[in-house]
Design a protein around this motif. Structure first.
Motif, PDB file in Angstrom:
ATOM      1  N   THR A 119       0.863  -1.179   0.000  1.00  0.00           N
ATOM      2  CA  THR A 119       0.000   0.000   0.000  1.00  0.00           C
ATOM      3  C   THR A 119       0.899   1.228   0.000  1.00  0.00           C
ATOM      4  OG1 THR A 119      -1.699  -1.173   1.236  1.00  0.00           O
ATOM      5  CG2 THR A 119      -1.799   1.227   1.277  1.00  0.00           C
ATOM      6  N   PRO A 120       0.670   2.174  -0.912  1.00  0.00           N
ATOM      7  CA  PRO A 120       1.487   3.389  -0.924  1.00  0.00           C
ATOM      8  C   PRO A 120       1.383   4.133   0.406  1.00  0.00           C
ATOM      9  CG  PRO A 120       0.052   3.284  -2.856  1.00  0.00           C
ATOM     10  CD  PRO A 120      -0.344   2.174  -1.950  1.00  0.00           C
ATOM     11  N   ALA A 121       2.393   4.952   0.718  1.00  0.00           N
ATOM     12  CA  ALA A 121       2.439   5.661   1.995  1.00  0.00           C
ATOM     13  C   ALA A 121       1.186   6.484   2.246  1.00  0.00           C
ATOM     14  CB  ALA A 121       3.676   6.550   2.053  1.00  0.00           C
ATOM     15  N   GLN A 122       0.638   7.101   1.244  1.00  0.00           N
ATOM     16  CA  GLN A 122      -0.568   7.915   1.422  1.00  0.00           C
ATOM     17  C   GLN A 122      -1.837   7.128   1.075  1.00  0.00           C
ATOM     18  OE1 GLN A 122      -0.319  10.835   2.936  1.00  0.00           O
ATOM     19  NE2 GLN A 122       1.871  10.428   2.976  1.00  0.00           N
ATOM     20  N   GLY A 123      -1.690   5.799   0.845  1.00  0.00           N
ATOM     21  CA  GLY A 123      -2.831   4.959   0.494  1.00  0.00           C
ATOM     22  C   GLY A 123      -3.594   4.489   1.717  1.00  0.00           C
ATOM     23  N   ASN A 124      -4.595   3.658   1.461  1.00  0.00           N
ATOM     24  CA  ASN A 124      -5.435   3.132   2.537  1.00  0.00           C
ATOM     25  C   ASN A 124      -5.376   1.606   2.474  1.00  0.00           C
ATOM     26  OD1 ASN A 124      -7.564   2.156   4.145  1.00  0.00           O
ATOM     27  ND2 ASN A 124      -8.767   4.020   3.819  1.00  0.00           N
ATOM     28  N   VAL A 125      -4.689   0.997   3.439  1.00  0.00           N
ATOM     29  CA  VAL A 125      -4.528  -0.449   3.458  1.00  0.00           C
ATOM     30  C   VAL A 125      -5.884  -1.150   3.532  1.00  0.00           C
ATOM     31  CG1 VAL A 125      -4.207  -0.614   5.961  1.00  0.00           C
ATOM     32  CG2 VAL A 125      -3.216  -2.351   4.476  1.00  0.00           C
ATOM     33  N   PHE A 126      -6.851  -0.529   4.214  1.00  0.00           N
ATOM     34  CA  PHE A 126      -8.166  -1.152   4.352  1.00  0.00           C
ATOM     35  C   PHE A 126      -8.911  -1.169   3.011  1.00  0.00           C
ATOM     36  CE2 PHE A 126      -7.017   0.498   8.547  1.00  0.00           C
ATOM     37  CZ  PHE A 126      -7.033  -0.693   9.255  1.00  0.00           C
TER      38      PHE A 126
END
Length: 153
Positions: free
Chosen positions: A88-95
């Motif tokens: 998941t990118p650093a500014q992404g949302n893993v959920f």
């Protein structure tokens, strides 16, 4: 005629539950009086059967957890992306990446971020109160991305 006595392990088999769960049921009195015997704790088979019957009546007509999961396509392995290496990118949302609906994914991420932030603040407060140097908190985002070059030694 005396009642057959079952060990906790035997009661677990009869109830189709893990032994530790049967032990908990015995601890809270759901399996009737518990007696100590040479092999450990025992309960009356009739009490176990009564608990089993009450449980079955309570859940009559409801799908089993396995059936409910199958109906919800939780066993649909074709729809699950098992590719390794997704990050998941650093500014992404893993959920969101895990497939949660957008609104729920945002809520889960906000809750996780809040817990993380509270934990960091608590650690800083502990360090400061333990006689360490005063630490100022800067809430600016920090890039914690690990690059392959960082792993080479």
């Amino acid at each position: 005629m005396s009642d057959e006595l079952l060990t906790i392990a035997e009661a677990a088999v009869r109830l189709d539950v893990p032994r530790v769960y049967a032990s908990m049921l015995a601890d809270v009195g759901k399996l009737g009086p518990v007696a100590m015997r040479e092999g450990g704790r025992v309960v009356a088979a009739t009490a176990v059967d009564a608990y089993l019957q009450a449980r079955e009546q309570q859940h009559a007509g409801a799908p089993s957890p396995r059936e409910a999961a199958a109906e919800a396509n939780l066993y649909d392995l074709e729809s699950i992306d098992f590719r390794r290496g997704h990050t998941t990118p650093a500014q992404g949302n893993v959920f969101a990446d895990l497939g949660f609906p957008p609104g729920e994914a945002k809520q889960l991420l906000d809750e996780a971020d809040g817990r993380l932030l509270r934990g960091v603040i608590a650690q800083l407060a502990d360090q400061s109160s333990a006689g360490g140097a005063a630490v100022e908190f800067d809430p600016k985002p920090v890039d914690l991305t690990v690059k392959p070059a960082d792993l080479d030694d």
